[in-house]
Design an enzyme around this catalytic site. Structure first.
Site, short mmCIF file in Angstrom:
data_model
loop_
_atom_site.label_atom_id
_atom_site.label_comp_id
_atom_site.label_asym_id
_atom_site.label_seq_id
_atom_site.Cartn_x
_atom_site.Cartn_y
_atom_site.Cartn_z
N GLU A 105 0.89 -1.17 0.00
CA GLU A 105 0.00 0.00 0.00
C GLU A 105 0.92 1.21 0.00
OE1 GLU A 105 -3.19 -0.02 -0.29
OE2 GLU A 105 -4.10 -1.70 0.78
N CYS B 65 -2.65 9.23 2.90
CA CYS B 65 -2.18 8.66 1.63
C CYS B 65 -3.06 9.09 0.48
CB CYS B 65 -2.09 7.15 1.73
SG CYS B 65 -3.62 6.37 2.26
#
Ligand code: NAD
Length: 473
Positions: A242, A276
């Protein structure tokens, strides 16, 4: 009394001769000592996990789900203590820190009702194929610092509900809340099923090469992700990456500015941009550019101002550590050096007496090849560009490092969906800022990742899918 922190190995507390401490990002005060796990600690944790694995792998999904409910209860019971720790180590307000805890509880509860069941994959008169999902073994969860508990917890609950054991390595910038939470959770699971070790890149690297680790679930930067994947290849570990995003947010000419300005501001400056899937590049149609910019600046100055005293409900905060402060500062200074139009913020020295604070900063129309546009800023500085042609804005949005998320604001849903389907990003949010949903698969395209987590689909990467072929005749 000072809180104490321990590595948790086989349900036992373990200190270490080597310790490090973290600075409070608001004040630069040294926080509590944290033991650094040794290579022997890691070997012991792998051994304990492997010993625990066969029995844990044989538990039923409902048995594992019952354990997740207990983990949620522990988070709930200790939420004040964990909030305090999170506030100190991340520099977040009480509201922002509580999001980490409430989100983690919600993840536990979601997977307490969602698991992988056997499924019929194929059937005809000759054969019947049942797919079943076997756990992988020992998962190492390598985690970042921006939402320390939430982003560790998703790896923990995904591992547990699929029958794996898990060893968590929090970021060395924010190890405390995760270590305390796993300490408080002792007794819920058999020893060795859930463990935590504090350490930095060295420990992470050891995890990626150890033959006793079956899978690495990694969240962090693209550069580290590439190193992790290369290293995992030697033992053919399963890998989930990720990684970073550089989200484009496209504002169409018909967008309702009254509605969307707070949303765009939150997309860019929530948690001081350290998300993010923060909106990291805003593309506004040229016909509304000036009005949009003016209103966005006012909203950002009103809602995302520096609150040195740690205002409980602030959505804004300092950069979480000196390293990130220096990165973001460097990007703002690059904008100033190149003469880009900084319309609000921009100060990088003496912003406050102490701490890693930078003001919310907006830069109008920096070039596409500027550092601010091409690289992930992961902090409170946002470029606002203009567009006029749909093809062109789609092309500019689709950078290699922009594969994680994107957002589009338009009252014309057909147009929004048409653009969304052409964006090369794992998640596209329409008329809302990018916020992951635990029921939705979360993944990055291109440089933003490999595989994904969350939702039912996220559990597949924590399992082998085994097909049982039954002859019918
Ligand atoms: P980082 O890559 O510096 O570190 C992440 C973790 O990897 C840390 O625990 C670190 O100790 C460990 N590590 C460092 N070198 C290693 C190595 N060689 N082998 C194994 N482990 C190693 O990232 P960070 O600064 O902690 O996190 C911020 C980044 O994470 C941002 O780019 C952000 O976009 C990204 N992020 C992505 C997501 C997502 O879900 N896609 C979520 C949050 C943050």
């Amino acid at each position: 009394m000072q809180p104490q922190f321990y590595n948790i190995i086989n349900d036992e507390l373990r200190g270490s001769e080597k310790k490090h401490n973290v600075q409070d990002p608001r004040t630069e005060e040294d926080l509590w000592d944290c033991p650094i796990a040794t290579t022997q600690d890691f070997e012991d944790a792998v051994e304990a996990a492997q010993k625990a694995f066969p029995a844990w792998a044989r538990t039923t999904v409902p048995e594992r789900q019952a354990a997740l409910v207990k983990l949620a209860e522990i988070l709930e019971k200790h939420s004040d203590e964990l909030t305090e720790i999170l506030m100190k180590e991340t520099g977040k307000s009480q509201l922002m820190a509580s999001i980490d805890i409430k989100g983690s509880i919600a993840q536990c509860m979601y997977y307490s009702k969602t698991g992988l069941e056997d499924e019929l994959q194929y059937e005809d008169e000759n054969t019947k194929v049942i797919a079943t999902h076997a756990p992988l073994g020992v998962v190492a969860a390598i985690c970042p610092w921006n939402f320390p508990l939430l982003l560790s917890n998703i790896k923990v609950v995904s591992s547990l509900v699929t029958g794996n054991c898990v060893i968590v390595k929090p970021s060395p910038f924010t190890p405390h809340a995760v270590m305390k939470w796993i300490e408080l959770s002792r007794g819920v699971l058999p020893p060795g099923v859930m463990q935590v070790l504090n350490g930095g890149a060295d420990l992470g690297q050891l995890m990626t090469v150890h033959p006793g680790i079956a899978k690495i679930s990694f969240t962090g930067t693209i550069a580290t992700g590439k190193r992790v994947m290369a290293s995992c290849a030697k033992t053919l570990k399963k890998v989930t990456l990720e990684l970073a995003g550089n989200d484009a947010c496209i504002v169409c000419p018909d967008a309702d500015l009254d509605k969307i300005i707070p949303s765009v501001a939150s997309g860019g400056f929530f948690n001081a941009g350290q998300v993010c899937v923060a909106s990291k590049r805003i593309y506004v149609h040229e016909s509304i550019y000036d009005e949009f910019l003016d209103r966005l600046v006012k909203e950002v100055e009103r809602t995302y101002s520096i609150q040195e005293d740690g205002h409980a409900f602030s959505l804004f905060g300092p950069c979480s550590n000196k390293m990130q402060f220096d990165v973001v500062k460097g990007i703002i200074e690059d904008c100033k050096r190149n003469g880009y139009d900084v319309v609000t913020g921009g100060q990088t020295t003496q912003v406050t007496q102490k701490g890693f604070w930078l003001p919310p900063t907006i830069v109008s129309k920096p070039p596409e090849d500027s550092m601010l546009v091409r690289e992930e800023q992961f902090g409170p500085v946002l470029p606002i560009m203009s567009w006029s042609d749909e093809e062109d804005v789609i092309k500019r949005s689709n950078l290699a490092n922009a594969g994680l998320g994107a957002s589009i604001y338009s009252t014309d849903l057909k147009q929004a969906e048409r653009i969304a389907r052409r964006l090369e990003a794992g998640g596209v949010w329409i008329n809302q800022a990018e916020r992951p949903n635990m029921g939705a698969f979360f993944s990055g395209m291109k440089d933003s990742g490999f595989g994904g987590e969350m939702g039912k689909q996220g559990l597949l990467s924590y399992s082998y899918t085994q097909c049982l072929h039954f002859a019918k005749k």
